[in-house]
Design an enzyme around this catalytic site. Structure first.
Site, PDB file in Angstrom:
ATOM      1  N   ASP A  66     -14.772   2.852  -0.997  1.00 53.26           N
ATOM      2  CA  ASP A  66     -14.084   2.063   0.027  1.00 53.26           C
ATOM      3  C   ASP A  66     -15.051   1.099   0.703  1.00 53.26           C
ATOM      4  OD1 ASP A  66     -12.284   1.150   1.846  1.00 53.26           O
ATOM      5  OD2 ASP A  66     -12.186   2.969   3.045  1.00 53.26           O
TER       6      ASP A  66
ATOM      7  N   ARG B 140      -1.512  -2.211  -4.346  1.00 53.40           N
ATOM      8  CA  ARG B 140      -2.907  -1.769  -4.176  1.00 53.40           C
ATOM      9  C   ARG B 140      -3.172  -0.433  -4.862  1.00 53.40           C
ATOM     10  NH1 ARG B 140      -4.856  -1.017   0.968  1.00 53.40           N
ATOM     11  NH2 ARG B 140      -6.822  -2.104   0.776  1.00 53.40           N
TER      12      ARG B 140
ATOM     13  N   LYS C 197       0.891  -1.167   0.000  1.00 56.92           N
ATOM     14  CA  LYS C 197       0.000   0.000   0.000  1.00 56.92           C
ATOM     15  C   LYS C 197       0.926   1.213   0.000  1.00 56.92           C
ATOM     16  CE  LYS C 197      -3.387   2.352   3.038  1.00 56.92           C
ATOM     17  NZ  LYS C 197      -4.311   2.204   4.183  1.00 56.92           N
TER      18      LYS C 197
ATOM     19  N   GLU D  47      -3.261   7.051   2.254  1.00 55.12           N
ATOM     20  CA  GLU D  47      -3.528   7.283   3.673  1.00 55.12           C
ATOM     21  C   GLU D  47      -2.220   7.386   4.466  1.00 55.12           C
ATOM     22  OE1 GLU D  47      -6.386   4.113   4.507  1.00 55.12           O
ATOM     23  OE2 GLU D  47      -8.017   5.434   3.873  1.00 55.12           O
TER      24      GLU D  47
ATOM     25  N   GLU E 284     -16.432  -3.862   7.859  1.00 55.06           N
ATOM     26  CA  GLU E 284     -16.101  -2.521   8.342  1.00 55.06           C
ATOM     27  C   GLU E 284     -17.278  -1.556   8.217  1.00 55.06           C
ATOM     28  OE1 GLU E 284     -12.680  -0.788   6.467  1.00 55.06           O
ATOM     29  OE2 GLU E 284     -12.960   1.135   7.482  1.00 55.06           O
TER      30      GLU E 284
END
Ligand code: GCV
Length: 612
Positions: free
Chosen positions: A318, A272, A235, A239, A346
């Site tokens: 997401d 990703r 990743k 973020e 989630e």
């Protein structure tokens, strides 16, 4: 009898007594076959030409399974499903649709699990790999029984000391890989793009020769310890994770550099595609988060090496309750793609609310086609809880994932029924009740959450429970911009232009608000509350109706499911969670309806209670 007394999931009816010791793949296959079909019930015949596949032949009262090493094991588990659940056997060879069928664990080395709802990590605690070997074997057995062949054990957000998994902790990684290997499960690790800097280098620039040499050397050490490691998962620039953008390089530069380090060992680099601006100013109406992945990766199509797989979340946001297919999955003709799902609930109820995922996956595969990706990945819903997934009903998603990874067209309801028969062996009437509940669960959840594809009305950070404005003024790029007249984002050419990223046949489905399927209406369009929908209701009335209906349906579903004859061990958890779901669905109903009632001033035509 195995010394591991944990939940055996859908293999509970079968005790092959194999998980308390090391065995070879062939020994496991024989033991499983014998425990289900008796001593001479199954003949195993090695045939390497079938790859991971197998052929099953009836021979009098016995079965013959032909296959390579892991194929034999898969073939035996296929027979087991036939015996325990009546799953129809294939007429010819059966092979998996995807070569790489992975589960990505977001487990941290302190024992926590990011977005985990099933207890602590199965393999980490106190900064170390520490686990019960019999539990790992049991998991290997469960995964093999549905054909999952890769497990990435650590979080894609690689926090210290997880970098050490490919450094000082290699001996531990090697031991863990040895436990899962006989079950055909290869390990993968998430790596930190900036790892060379942990080891004293001043840069992680992918075009720096010393950096590339450092990764080559690292890969050599890793493969010396775990020769069949599936590869690395990354990743990057997402973020706040480090990545090639720091050095003005593209993601093809970054991925290829790592892929070349893995190539001599046959490793795969999974990269990703979850890149977006997570520091957006809510006043900026031109930036639209769903556009981000396509804008970043589409121009790079054809530039990735052969052993790179670009892993794309199935929707452009997401893992929301309702998203259209990511347009990136419809482009990238010259790039290997993996579609990424999330078994961890989630945004779909934290394994408290019942949410069976295959109906959603069916939509994804029917929009994308099964042949487009070369691999499939899912964020794990596993944890140290007795039944692996916290809620015993959430095991259905794990089971179904494996089945879909072999055959994405296998069918949601049939999969649910096979799972129920294997796990609880209910009578037909009870099986029908549970199958109906599973099949309807997503629709129910969707009705009481954010309306009609709007997404993100969930509590920030924790992502459970309603908070209609929770993300509205935040940095994450997730806005609905509801005011007193209207709600939603115009994502057509006259708005943000997101819809332009799709092929024409998709644009045609969504472009016109009068024709756009209701469930995507507010994803693609901004609509007035008094606009009239195809069924004659106003938008605001539809929002109210859905929320009342969703909460009422959750109540009815809970009532039905709680009556089923679950064994004591599962009953407590299942009932406790269903009760919570009913309470929380009512909270969603009231908060969302009140939010829109206050903004719009519109009354419910049917005079039901909406708070002021
Ligand atoms: C692992 C979402 C989740 C994060 C997760 C991220 C990702 O944003 O909330 O916890 O981080 O997705 O997929 O990388």
């Amino acid at each position: 009898m195995s010394v591991w007394d944990g939940h055996m999931g859908w293999l509970g009816a079968l005790d092959a007594g194999i998980t308390d010791r090391d065995m070879t793949t062939e020994e496991i296959a024989r033991a499983e076959a014998e425990s289900c079909f008796g001593k001479d019930g199954v003949v195993l015949e090695k045939d390497g030409s079938l790859g991971e596949g197998y052929r099953i032949l009836a021979e009098g009262n016995a079965w013959r399974v032909r296959g390579g090493k892991t194929g034999l094991l898969y073939g035996v588990y296929r027979l087991v499903r036939h015996r325990l659940a009546g799953e129809k056997l294939p007429e010819g060879d059966e092979r998996p649709q995807y070569g790489l069928r992975m589960i990505d664990c977001w487990d941290n080395m302190d024992g926590t699990v990011e977005r985990g709802y099933s207890g602590r990590s199965i393999w980490f605690e106190g900064g170390r790999l520490t686990y019960r070997p019999e539990r790992i074997r049991m998991l290997g057995r469960l995964l093999a029984s549905v054909g999952v062949n890769c497990l990435c054990i650590n979080n894609v957000n690689v926090h210290e000391p997880a970098q050490g998994l490919i450094d000082e902790m290699l001996p531990d990684l090697k031991a863990m890989a040895g436990l899962l290997r006989p079950y055909g499960v290869r390990l993968m690790v998430s790596v930190d793009f900036a790892m060379p800097m942990r080891c004293g280098m001043s840069t992680a620039d992918p075009l720096d020769e010393e950096v590339a040499a450092w990764w080559k050397d690292r890969a050599e050490k890793v493969y010396a310890a775990v020769p069949d490691l599936a590869g690395f998962l990354v990743k990057a620039d997402s973020e706040h994770r480090p990545g090639p953008f720091t050095y003005g390089r593209t993601h093809a530069d970054g991925a290829n550099m790592l892929a070349r380090a893995l190539r001599p060992f046959g490793g795969t680099l999974v990269w990703r595609a979850f890149v977006y601006n997570c520091m957006q100013d809510w006043r900026d109406t031109r930036t639209d988060r769903p556009k981000a992945a396509y804008e970043t990766y589409q121009p790079l199509d054809g530039q990735f090496d052969d052993n790179v797989i670009l892993q794309v979340k199935h929707g452009p946001f997401d893992f929301q309750v309702r998203e259209p297919l990511s347009p990136l999955l419809l482009s990238m003709e010259h790039t290997h793609l993996a579609v990424e799902f999330q078994l961890a609930q989630e945004y779909t109820g934290h394994q408290i609310d019942l949410y069976y995922m295959p109906p959603m996956w069916d939509e994804v595969f029917s929009a994308m086609g099964k042949d487009r990706p070369v691999a499939i990945a899912a964020v794990s819903n596993l944890g140290r809880d007795d039944c692996w997934t916290g809620d015993p009903l959430a095991l259905a998603n794990l089971f179904a994932y494996g089945r879909y990874a072999w055959d994405p067209m296998c069918g949601a309801e049939e999969t649910a029924r096979i799972f129920i028969r294997m796990t609880w062996g209910f009578e037909k009437g009870d099986e029908d009740i549970l199958a109906r509940a599973l099949m309807g669960s997503r629709g129910i959840y969707e009705k009481y959450c954010a309306p009609l594809g709007i997404c993100w009305m969930v509590s920030p950070n924790g992502h459970y429970g309603p908070s209609p404005d929770g993300y509205e003024y935040q940095l994450w790029g997730t806005y609905h911009r509801a005011d007193r007249d209207a709600v939603g984002i115009d994502r057509t050419s006259s708005g943000t232009g997101y819809l332009d990223q799709y092929p024409e046949e998709f644009q045609r489905i969504y472009r016109d608000p009068e024709k756009c399927p209701d469930e995507y209406l507010l994803f693609f369009h901004r609509r007035r509350y008094d606009s009239v929908m195809r069924d004659g209701r106003t938008l605001i009335q539809r929002i109210y109706d859905d929320h009342f209906e969703g909460a009422a349906l959750a109540e009815k579903m809970a009532e039905d499911v709680k009556k089923l004859p679950f064994p004591e061990r599962d009953r407590g958890e299942i009932c406790r969670r269903l009760d919570l779901q009913v309470k929380d669905a009512a909270e969603w109903r009231d908060v969302i309806n009140t939010f829109f009632r206050r903004l719009s001033g519109a009354e419910d035509e049917r005079g039901r209670k909406i708070w002021r």
